[in-house]
Design an enzyme around this catalytic site. Structure first.
Site, short mmCIF file in Angstrom:
data_model
loop_
_atom_site.label_atom_id
_atom_site.label_comp_id
_atom_site.label_asym_id
_atom_site.label_seq_id
_atom_site.Cartn_x
_atom_site.Cartn_y
_atom_site.Cartn_z
CG ASP A 147 0.89 3.41 9.02
OD1 ASP A 147 1.15 2.27 8.59
OD2 ASP A 147 1.09 4.45 8.36
CG ASP A 195 -5.43 -1.25 -4.92
OD1 ASP A 195 -5.77 -0.18 -4.37
OD2 ASP A 195 -6.14 -2.27 -4.88
N GLY A 201 -3.98 5.56 7.85
CA GLY A 201 -4.69 4.28 7.77
C GLY A 201 -4.54 3.42 9.02
#
Ligand code: ITT
Length: 206
Positions: A158, A72, A156
Site C-alpha cells: 500500500d 487471492d 503490504g
C-alpha cells in the site's frame, strides 16, 4: 440463516466482506476459517489468482459442507511482466514479511523512471458450493509505483502504490476510501450477485 465461510484468518477481510454483503441486503451469517480450526490451510499450488482462490474455496466447502468464499490477491508490476503476482506475499522469501517484500521490489525498480512504473493490485474472489459448483470473479486497482514508501494505513505494498487519478498512496487513504476503489472491494462486490443467484438455486443447511 445461511452460513457462508470466508477462507481467511484475516479479520479485516471478514469485516470488509461482511459490510459488502450487508449493503447488498444479503441475509447471511459470515464466518471466518478460524471458526473451523481443525481444518488445515490449503496449499496455494495454483499459478493464477483465480486458481488459488478456487482451491481455497473448494477445500473449505468440501470440509464443512457449507458454501465458501475465498480470495487471492497481489501486486502486478508492468515492467516485471506481472510479478510479483501470486508471489506477492513472499517476494523476499518469507511469507508475510511486508517490509522486506516492499524494499526488495523498490530496489529492483530503482532505475526505472516514472513513465514505466505502472502496476495494479489484482484480486480473484471465488465461491464454491459443497456439490462442486464454482464461480470466480476478479477486480483490479490500477496505479503507479512510487520510489519511496508514504503513509501508514493498510498493509503490504500500500505505501508504494498510487492509484490512478490520486495524488496519494493507498497507505494514505482511509480503509473506507480504499475499499471503495480497491481490487478486493471490486471483486467482493462483483461476487454479490453470484452469491445471490447460487444460494437461491441451491439452499444450504445452516
Ligand atoms: P490470506 O491469509 O487471506 O491468504 P494474505 O495475507 O496471504 O491473506 P493476500 O493473499 O490477500 O494476503 O495477498 C497477498 C499479498 O499481496 C499480500 O501479502 C500483500 O503483499 C499483497 N497485497 C494484496 N492485497 C493488497 C492490498 O490491498 N494492499 C497491499 N498489498 C496487498
Amino acid at each position: 440463516m445461511t452460513r457462508l465461510i470466508l477462507a481467511t484468518r484475516n479479520a479485516g477481510k471478514i469485516t470488509e466482506l461482511h459490510a459488502i454483503l450487508a449493503d447488498a441486503g444479503l441475509d447471511l451469517e459470515l464466518v471466518g476459517a478460524d471458526a473451523y480450526p481443525e481444518i488445515p490451510d490449503v496449499k496455494e499450488t495454483g499459478v493464477t489468482f483465480a486458481e488459488n482462490a478456487l482451491l481455497k474455496a473448494h477445500a473449505l466447502a468440501r470440509a464443512t459442507g457449507l458454501p465458501a468464499v475465498a480470495d487471492d490477491s497481489g501486486l502486478c508490476v508492468d515492467v516485471l511482466n506481472g510479478a510479483p503476482g501470486i508471489f506477492s506475499a513472499r517476494w523476499a522469501g518469507t511469507h508475510g514479511d511486508d517490509k522486506a517484500n516492499l524494499n526488495l521490489l523498490l530496489a529492483q525498480l530503482a532505475d526505472i523512471d516514472d513513465a514505466h512504473r505502472g502496476a495494479h493490485f489484482a484480486c480473484a474472489a471465488a465461491l464454491a458450493l459443497p456439490d462442486g459448483t464454482e464461480r470466480v470473479v476478479e477486480g483490479r486497482l490500477p496505479g503507479t509505483l512510487r520510489h519511496a514508501p508514504t503513509g501508514t494505513n493498510g498493509f503490504g505494498y500500500d505505501p508504494i502504490l498510487q492509484p490512478e487519478g490520486y495524488e496519494v498512496t493507498c497507505a494514505e487513504l482511509t480503509p473506507a476510501q480504499k475499499n471503495a476503489i480497491s481490487h478486493r472491494g471490486k471483486a467482493f462486490r462483483a461476487l454479490v450477485p453470484v452469491v445471490r443467484e447460487l444460494l437461491a438455486r441451491t439452499p444450504q443447511a445452516s
